[in-house]
Design a protein around this motif. Structure first.
Motif, short mmCIF file in Angstrom:
data_model
loop_
_atom_site.label_atom_id
_atom_site.label_comp_id
_atom_site.label_asym_id
_atom_site.label_seq_id
_atom_site.Cartn_x
_atom_site.Cartn_y
_atom_site.Cartn_z
N LEU A 147 0.82 -1.20 0.00
CA LEU A 147 0.00 0.00 0.00
C LEU A 147 0.86 1.26 0.00
CD1 LEU A 147 -2.59 -1.26 2.57
CD2 LEU A 147 -2.92 -1.02 0.13
N GLU A 159 -4.23 -8.02 5.85
CA GLU A 159 -3.80 -8.22 4.49
C GLU A 159 -3.03 -9.52 4.31
OE1 GLU A 159 -1.72 -6.16 0.91
OE2 GLU A 159 -1.50 -4.99 2.75
N TRP A 179 -14.92 -16.29 2.33
CA TRP A 179 -13.53 -15.85 2.43
C TRP A 179 -13.35 -14.96 3.64
CZ3 TRP A 179 -8.85 -17.01 1.26
CH2 TRP A 179 -7.84 -16.06 1.36
N LYS A 180 -14.31 -14.09 3.89
CA LYS A 180 -14.17 -13.13 4.97
C LYS A 180 -14.74 -13.65 6.28
CE LYS A 180 -13.85 -9.23 1.90
NZ LYS A 180 -12.41 -9.12 2.22
N ILE A 201 -8.30 4.50 2.53
CA ILE A 201 -7.07 4.60 1.76
C ILE A 201 -7.26 3.95 0.39
CG2 ILE A 201 -5.52 4.70 3.75
CD1 ILE A 201 -5.01 1.70 3.28
N ASP A 226 -5.16 1.78 -2.37
CA ASP A 226 -3.93 1.03 -2.58
C ASP A 226 -3.28 1.48 -3.89
OD1 ASP A 226 -1.94 -0.94 -2.46
OD2 ASP A 226 -3.18 -2.33 -3.62
N GLU A 227 -2.00 1.82 -3.83
CA GLU A 227 -1.32 2.36 -5.01
C GLU A 227 -1.20 1.33 -6.13
OE1 GLU A 227 2.48 4.04 -4.22
OE2 GLU A 227 1.63 6.00 -3.68
N ALA A 228 -0.87 0.08 -5.75
CA ALA A 228 -0.61 -0.94 -6.76
C ALA A 228 -1.87 -1.37 -7.50
CB ALA A 228 0.06 -2.14 -6.11
N ILE A 243 -10.01 1.14 0.39
CA ILE A 243 -10.12 0.32 1.59
C ILE A 243 -10.45 1.15 2.82
CG2 ILE A 243 -8.82 -1.23 3.11
CD1 ILE A 243 -7.08 -1.74 0.53
N ILE A 293 -8.25 -7.35 -1.05
CA ILE A 293 -6.88 -6.81 -1.14
C ILE A 293 -5.84 -7.84 -0.74
CG2 ILE A 293 -7.09 -5.72 1.15
CD1 ILE A 293 -5.12 -4.30 -1.85
N ASP A 294 -6.20 -8.71 0.25
CA ASP A 294 -5.24 -9.74 0.67
C ASP A 294 -4.97 -10.73 -0.46
OD1 ASP A 294 -7.85 -10.56 0.89
OD2 ASP A 294 -7.62 -11.56 2.83
N ARG A 295 -5.99 -11.05 -1.23
CA ARG A 295 -5.82 -12.00 -2.33
C ARG A 295 -5.13 -11.34 -3.52
NH1 ARG A 295 -9.49 -16.61 -2.16
NH2 ARG A 295 -9.33 -16.70 -4.41
N SER A 326 -3.27 -8.71 -3.80
CA SER A 326 -1.88 -8.29 -3.67
C SER A 326 -0.96 -9.51 -3.60
CB SER A 326 -1.68 -7.35 -2.47
OG SER A 326 -2.36 -7.81 -1.35
N ASN A 327 -1.55 -10.72 -3.64
CA ASN A 327 -0.75 -11.94 -3.72
C ASN A 327 -1.00 -12.69 -5.02
OD1 ASN A 327 0.75 -12.29 -1.06
ND2 ASN A 327 -1.30 -11.69 -0.42
N GLY A 328 -1.42 -11.96 -6.02
CA GLY A 328 -1.55 -12.54 -7.35
C GLY A 328 -2.77 -13.42 -7.56
N MET A 329 -3.72 -13.36 -6.64
CA MET A 329 -4.93 -14.17 -6.81
C MET A 329 -6.10 -13.29 -7.24
SD MET A 329 -4.63 -16.33 -3.31
CE MET A 329 -5.98 -17.45 -3.67
N HIS A 345 -13.09 -15.49 -8.55
CA HIS A 345 -12.55 -16.86 -8.55
C HIS A 345 -13.68 -17.89 -8.61
CE1 HIS A 345 -9.64 -20.01 -7.47
NE2 HIS A 345 -10.59 -20.50 -6.72
#
Lengths: 191, 236
Positions: free
Chosen positions: A24, A36, B25-26, B94, B96-98, B103, B141-143, B145-148, B154
């Motif tokens: 982030l 996260e 998931w949550k 916020i 997320d930049e990527a 969020i 975001i957790d998924r 940012s890990n390529g999922m 899904h």
């Protein structure tokens, strides 16, 4: 070598703790950064098949390596040829088959004529079922039909289910039924 | 560039796999509901229901349509909720930049929940029942940012929900629009200043009151009043 999606996941799981704090643009409160981190870090992945319908979708079960070793997540298997990761609403809720406080943890028994269900032990339940099946089978077993032909069957018992059984389990199951002399055997044997 | 979701409504069968996968998931709890005469259940988004498939049965050109609308945060390129919430506490919302995901952080508790909800052009954020928090979809975001893929994408069995880079999704949206126009001449894409782009088979206002940002009815009722009347609909 092409990297399968599952291998990729294993790869990325190691990188999570680093990327979680750098992904982030601004620094997050510890609680938020914690969220996260993927929930299936430190888990074992097992494949299985959905028990609900005839489609037979593949699933990945993530079981915690620590604590009580319970499943923390169940989702569609992206490498499975049938569903390629997709699931319906029932399949998506599969984790609740095992992790569900609403489900009774032990077999429940309601005696004939009784109004209340009571919790019983598995050993007692198995023994009781076996005892009653044998008694009914012995009482109703027919050696010959009205024409005098040999039939060796019992018609007062039927077998129905279970959808959670696969092909091989079904074979064993029906073999037992036929050995007892049952002729009314039905199953949702499509997976 | 960031990430984007493309939701092709011509392919949605309302199986609600996305809705359940999100809860799954949550690990969000279910809600006690009752039959309101529609499969839309729970009847609305809530603090614990971040994704909801909305059902509608409008008549378009004299013909009945049964329309399905998987509703959740659109992850605006310039989120009004962020502007609003951060007036109260910098860092409440916020981006997320990527990925571009919008969020809500723990600091959202310091923001005016009602104002945050009103600021949203799609009426997405929901306040906690007995607390100060607000919640909405976080783009998994957790998924991601890990390529999922996000959980809802899904799980989707029909190809209705898609996820990828902004470039890929905009290209896919364009291709699909051209294809479906052959069957649905009224087909149109929803708002494009967001990270969740929809493809509608008929006029978006038939899908849901919040399908597109301009969907506010022009009658004597405001959008919020319409919503309030829907939420308070007498039980069937």
């Amino acid at each position: 070598m092409p990297v399968s999606r599952r291998t990729f996941l294993k790869f990325t799981a190691g990188a999570v703790s680093c990327s979680a704090f750098t992904g982030l643009g601004i620094s997050l409160a510890p609680a938020m950064a914690q969220a996260e981190i993927l929930k299936f870090q430190k888990t074992t992945i097992t494949t299985t098949v959905c028990c609900y319908c005839a489609v037979g979708c593949g699933l990945l079960v993530h079981t915690a390596d620590e604590g009580k070793g319970r499943s923390v997540n169940v989702e569609g298997d992206p490498d499975h040829p049938v569903n390629e990761g997709a699931l319906c609403a029932k399949g998506a809720a599969m984790r609740q088959m095992a992790e569900n406080k609403a489900r009774p943890p032990k077999p429940m028994y309601r005696a004939a004529g009784a109004k209340e269900w009571k919790e019983v032990e598995w050993d007692w339940a198995y023994a009781e079922i076996a005892k009653r099946v044998k008694a009914e089978r012995d009482a109703s077993f027919t050696l010959k039909n009205s024409k005098g032909e040999t039939v060796n069957r019992t018609e007062t018992m039927v077998s129905l289910g279970s959808a959670a059984l696969d092909n091989e389990e079904c074979w064993s199951y029906q073999a037992i039924q036929r050995a007892l002399g049952l002729v009314h055997i039905e199953h949702q044997a499509r997976i | 560039m960031g990430k984007m979701m493309f939701i092709d409504l011509t392919r949605c069968t309302a199986c609600r796999g996305c809705q359940v996968a999100c809860k799954q998931w949550k690990s969000l709890p279910g809600e006690a509901t009752r039959n309101t005469g529609t499969h839309q259940n729970p009847p609305d988004l809530s603090f614990n229901t971040l994704k909801l498939v909305r059902f509608s049965e409008p008549k378009v050109d004299g013909k009945l349509h049964w329309l399905f609308f998987p509703d959740a945060c659109r992850h605006c390129l310039e989120p009004p909720c962020m502007g609003q919430a951060n007036l109260d506490d910098e860092g409440a919302v916020i981006q997320d930049e990527a990925t571009g995901a919008v969020i809500f952080t723990d600091k959202i508790a310091n923001a005016d929940a009602e104002a945050v909800r009103t600021a949203c052009p799609y009426d997405i954020p929901r306040p906690e029942k007995d607390g100060k928090m607000s919640s909405k979809c976080d783009f998994c975001i957790d998924r991601i940012s890990n390529g999922m893929k996000p959980s809802c994408v899904h799980v989707c069995p029909t190809g209705c929900m898609n996820f990828g880079t902004e470039e890929e999704m905009r290209a896919l949206a364009k291709t699909r629009l051209e294809e479906v126009k052959k069957h649905y001449p009224q087909a149109t894409l929803g708002n494009d200043d967001v990270r969740v782009m929809y493809l509608f088979a008929v006029d978006p206002k038939n899908y849901s009151y919040n399908a597109v940002a301009e969907a506010a009815p022009t009658g004597p009722m405001t959008r919020r009043e319409v919503f309030a009347s829907l939420a308070g609909k007498p039980k069937a």
